[in-house]
Motif scaffolding. Structure first.
Motif, PDB file in Angstrom:
ATOM      1  N   ARG A   1      57.213  41.925 -10.687  1.00 50.88           N
ATOM      2  CA  ARG A   1      55.995  41.114 -10.601  1.00 50.88           C
ATOM      3  C   ARG A   1      56.025  40.000 -11.637  1.00 50.88           C
ATOM      4  O   ARG A   1      55.544  38.900 -11.393  1.00 50.88           O
ATOM      5  N   LEU A   2      56.592  40.304 -12.800  1.00 47.85           N
ATOM      6  CA  LEU A   2      56.681  39.288 -13.850  1.00 47.85           C
ATOM      7  C   LEU A   2      57.582  38.141 -13.407  1.00 47.85           C
ATOM      8  O   LEU A   2      57.259  36.978 -13.629  1.00 47.85           O
ATOM      9  N   LYS A   3      58.692  38.467 -12.766  1.00 45.67           N
ATOM     10  CA  LYS A   3      59.601  37.428 -12.273  1.00 45.67           C
ATOM     11  C   LYS A   3      58.881  36.508 -11.297  1.00 45.67           C
ATOM     12  O   LYS A   3      59.028  35.284 -11.343  1.00 45.67           O
ATOM     13  N   GLU A   4      58.082  37.107 -10.429  1.00 43.55           N
ATOM     14  CA  GLU A   4      57.299  36.333  -9.457  1.00 43.55           C
ATOM     15  C   GLU A   4      56.324  35.397 -10.173  1.00 43.55           C
ATOM     16  O   GLU A   4      56.144  34.245  -9.789  1.00 43.55           O
ATOM     17  N   ALA A   5      55.719  35.893 -11.246  1.00 41.78           N
ATOM     18  CA  ALA A   5      54.703  35.115 -11.961  1.00 41.78           C
ATOM     19  C   ALA A   5      55.300  33.981 -12.786  1.00 41.78           C
ATOM     20  O   ALA A   5      54.706  32.911 -12.900  1.00 41.78           O
ATOM     21  N   ILE A   6      56.465  34.197 -13.375  1.00 38.45           N
ATOM     22  CA  ILE A   6      57.016  33.202 -14.309  1.00 38.45           C
ATOM     23  C   ILE A   6      58.232  32.486 -13.734  1.00 38.45           C
ATOM     24  O   ILE A   6      59.136  32.115 -14.469  1.00 38.45           O
ATOM     25  N   HIS A   7      58.223  32.246 -12.450  1.00 36.20           N
ATOM     26  CA  HIS A   7      59.372  31.581 -11.838  1.00 36.20           C
ATOM     27  C   HIS A   7      59.675  30.239 -12.494  1.00 36.20           C
ATOM     28  O   HIS A   7      60.807  29.818 -12.567  1.00 36.20           O
ATOM     29  N   SER A   8      58.669  29.568 -13.008  1.00 36.11           N
ATOM     30  CA  SER A   8      58.887  28.331 -13.756  1.00 36.11           C
ATOM     31  C   SER A   8      58.788  28.654 -15.243  1.00 36.11           C
ATOM     32  O   SER A   8      57.848  29.302 -15.688  1.00 36.11           O
ATOM     33  N   LYS A   9      59.744  28.200 -16.013  1.00 33.60           N
ATOM     34  CA  LYS A   9      59.754  28.458 -17.466  1.00 33.60           C
ATOM     35  C   LYS A   9      59.449  27.179 -18.246  1.00 33.60           C
ATOM     36  O   LYS A   9      59.824  27.054 -19.402  1.00 33.60           O
ATOM     37  N   PHE A  10      58.763  26.245 -17.618  1.00 34.57           N
ATOM     38  CA  PHE A  10      58.492  24.958 -18.255  1.00 34.57           C
ATOM     39  C   PHE A  10      57.765  25.132 -19.587  1.00 34.57           C
ATOM     40  O   PHE A  10      58.141  24.514 -20.592  1.00 34.57           O
ATOM     41  N   LYS A  11      56.712  25.960 -19.619  1.00 40.31           N
ATOM     42  CA  LYS A  11      55.944  26.146 -20.852  1.00 40.31           C
ATOM     43  C   LYS A  11      56.819  26.697 -21.972  1.00 40.31           C
ATOM     44  O   LYS A  11      56.709  26.258 -23.114  1.00 40.31           O
ATOM     45  N   GLU A  12      57.684  27.647 -21.641  1.00 37.17           N
ATOM     46  CA  GLU A  12      58.558  28.238 -22.653  1.00 37.17           C
ATOM     47  C   GLU A  12      59.517  27.197 -23.217  1.00 37.17           C
ATOM     48  O   GLU A  12      59.687  27.085 -24.430  1.00 37.17           O
ATOM     49  N   TYR A  13      60.128  26.430 -22.318  1.00 35.50           N
ATOM     50  CA  TYR A  13      61.141  25.464 -22.755  1.00 35.50           C
ATOM     51  C   TYR A  13      60.539  24.265 -23.484  1.00 35.50           C
ATOM     52  O   TYR A  13      61.084  23.807 -24.481  1.00 35.50           O
ATOM     53  N   ILE A  14      59.400  23.777 -23.030  1.00 37.72           N
ATOM     54  CA  ILE A  14      58.778  22.635 -23.710  1.00 37.72           C
ATOM     55  C   ILE A  14      58.283  23.070 -25.095  1.00 37.72           C
ATOM     56  O   ILE A  14      58.336  22.285 -26.050  1.00 37.72           O
ATOM     57  N   SER A  15      57.859  24.323 -25.217  1.00 42.73           N
ATOM     58  CA  SER A  15      57.438  24.840 -26.525  1.00 42.73           C
ATOM     59  C   SER A  15      58.602  24.811 -27.504  1.00 42.73           C
ATOM     60  O   SER A  15      58.456  24.358 -28.646  1.00 42.73           O
ATOM     61  N   ILE A  16      59.747  25.284 -27.058  1.00 47.19           N
ATOM     62  CA  ILE A  16      60.923  25.312 -27.936  1.00 47.19           C
ATOM     63  C   ILE A  16      61.340  23.898 -28.318  1.00 47.19           C
ATOM     64  O   ILE A  16      61.677  23.630 -29.476  1.00 47.19           O
ATOM     65  N   VAL A  17      61.260  22.957 -27.374  1.00 44.59           N
ATOM     66  CA  VAL A  17      61.585  21.558 -27.677  1.00 44.59           C
ATOM     67  C   VAL A  17      60.639  21.020 -28.748  1.00 44.59           C
ATOM     68  O   VAL A  17      61.076  20.386 -29.725  1.00 44.59           O
ATOM     69  N   PHE A  18      59.336  21.284 -28.612  1.00 47.17           N
ATOM     70  CA  PHE A  18      58.368  20.803 -29.607  1.00 47.17           C
ATOM     71  C   PHE A  18      58.596  21.452 -30.975  1.00 47.17           C
ATOM     72  O   PHE A  18      58.436  20.812 -32.010  1.00 47.17           O
TER      73      PHE A  18
END
Length: 192
Positions: free
Chosen positions: A135-152
């Motif tokens: 279910r988690l995989k279904e919910a977080i199919h996009s990791k944009f928030k995670e990756y943009i956080s690391i960039v910032f």
């Protein structure tokens, strides 16, 4: 393995982290409003860190609402996250005591980025444990928030050596991104 003990332990550790941070705020010397002025940097650092620990607690809670089981790898990944979060009181005290100086702001950023990396690793291990029907995989199919956080965070750490207040701005932006509980998981939970 059930997830209940992991959640209870994590809740306790995060509560202790917040308690340690607030205990670093000392009572002012005098009784006038101006006697609060020297405490302002420490208080601002505390507010900022309280929000961050709150974001992790909130998103941790939401993530584990979508999780059915855990294994040893997830337990260790959770400890990895808690380790980095447990350094927040030290980083908070350091940036507050030094009025957001360059090196402390960089160290604070390292705590933030390592917490984000640890959280992302834990997400990955949960999905791996639960398999294709996660279910988690279904919910977080996009990791944009995670990756943009690391960039910032990387930008903030890099800038901190020259403009620490701009670095704090980058860290603040990440907090704003995550302040509202992860909508991806919230949506999934509403469907159940």
């Amino acid at each position: 393995m059930t997830k209940g003990r992991l959640e209870a332990f994590s809740d306790g550790v995060m509560a202790i982290i917040i308690t340690i941070m607030v205990l670093e705020l000392k009572v002012p010397e005098g009784s006038s409003w101006t006697s609060l002025k020297p405490l302002l940097p420490k208080f601002l650092a505390y507010i900022f860190s309280f929000i961050y620990v709150g974001i992790y607690w909130n998103n941790h809670h939401h993530m584990f609402q979508a999780v059915k089981k855990v294994n040893g790898s997830i337990l260790w990944a959770n400890l990895h996250l808690l380790f980095w979060l447990s350094l927040m009181p030290i980083a908070t005290e350091w940036i507050g005591a030094t009025h957001f100086a360059e090196n402390p702001v960089a160290a604070y950023g390292v705590c933030l980025i390592m917490s984000a990396v640890a959280y992302t690793i834990m997400e990955h291990l949960i999905v791996q444990c639960e398999g294709e029907n996660s279910r988690l995989k279904e919910a977080i199919h996009s990791k944009f928030k995670e990756y943009i956080s690391i960039v910032f965070y990387v930008l903030g750490i890099g800038v901190s050596f020259f403009y620490p207040y701009i670095a704090i701005g980058f860290y603040y932006l990440v907090a704003l991104i995550w302040l509202i509980p992860d909508k991806r998981i919230e949506k999934l939970l509403k469907e159940d």
